[in-house]
Write an enzyme that holds these catalytic residues in place. Structure first.
Site, PDB file in Angstrom:
ATOM      1  CE  LYS A 146      -9.186 -14.223   7.175  1.00 45.65           C
ATOM      2  NZ  LYS A 146     -10.072 -13.064   7.301  1.00 45.65           N
ATOM      3  CB  CYS A 154      -0.083   6.883  -3.747  1.00 46.35           C
ATOM      4  SG  CYS A 154      -0.901   5.373  -4.312  1.00 46.35           S
ATOM      5  CB  CYS A 186       2.352   5.464   0.673  1.00 45.09           C
ATOM      6  SG  CYS A 186       3.175   3.869   0.818  1.00 45.09           S
ATOM      7  CB  CYS A 212       4.924   1.552  -4.445  1.00 46.66           C
ATOM      8  SG  CYS A 212       3.414   0.614  -4.788  1.00 46.66           S
TER       9      CYS A 212
END
EC number: 3.2.2.-
Length: 234
Positions: A142, A219, A222, A228
């Site tokens: 990364k 959530c 969101c 999702c």
């Protein structure tokens, strides 16, 4: 006659999900935006020094909150952060400066080893390839992909950290569940258009810091809650 090519797999709704994540990230006010690695180096330093500072910030950032990395980099830079200044600094002093970054004792060791290699093998600069970067002590994939991106302005792969890994699995942006960030990187690079590779780390890290949290994701706030796969439907 050659066989018709099978259509490439891609996740359902990914373009719409991506657009909505861009919308949620448009204020650029997550910790990564204000204190991420791209804000930690001295942009007025000579290019070689700047690249070294990028690599050092990435090494410090592992398992460490952006705020803590940023503060440690500031303390290092106040002393003049170069290959030579680190090589001349004793381990105890370096440890005191970077504390409390995660695993700071290991990082003192890695930073000293890597800096010595840069001086001996690369004339004080950082390597130009992912393959060489990951050979350096304390530098994982990364960090290498982000170093290529930030230090060399080259996109050679997707930088997958814990946020990108978690969110890719929640959105089912991987064909089958992945256990490790490197698996996730390979899975994402298989279908995600290359022109999005640079943006995706920044987008998903901030989204993961603010909305798609590791525990108790928000959530209800969101914009992707209806598309999702992992959304908690309240």
């Amino acid at each position: 006659m050659s066989e018709p090519r099978r259509p490439r797999w891609e996740p359902e709704d990914w373009r719409q999900q991506l657009e909505r994540i861009r919308e949620m990230r448009k204020n650029r006010d997550a910790p990564v935006d204000e204190m991420g690695v791209q804000k930690c180096y001295d942009s007025s330093a000579p290019p070689q020094v700047m690249r070294y500072q990028v690599l050092l910030a990435l090494m410090l950032s592992s398992q460490t909150k952006d705020q803590v990395t940023s503060a440690a980099m500031l303390r290092l830079r106040q002393r003049g952060l170069t290959v030579d200044s680190i090589l001349q600094m004793d381990d105890a002093t370096l440890g005191r400066i970077i504390y409390p970054v995660g695993f700071w004792r290991n990082k003192v060791k890695y930073i000293k080893q890597t800096t010595a290699i840069l001086k001996q093998k690369y004339g004080g600069d950082i390597p130009r390839t992912v393959e060489e970067l990951v050979q350096l002590p304390g530098v994982g994939p990364k960090m290498a992909y982000l170093a290529m991106n930030i230090a060399w302005d080259s996109v050679s792969g997707i930088a997958v950290d814990t946020h990108v890994h978690r969110i890719s699995n929640r959105l089912k942006w991987v064909k089958k569940e992945t256990k490790y960030p490197e698996e996730t990187r390979v899975a994402l690079e298989d279908w995600l258009p290359r022109d999005l590779w640079r943006e995706i780390n920044w987008l998903l890290v901030g989204f993961g810091q603010q909305t798609c949290l590791p525990v108790n994701p928000r959530c209800s706030e969101c914009l992707n809650q209806d598309i999702c796969p992992a959304a908690k439907r309240h």
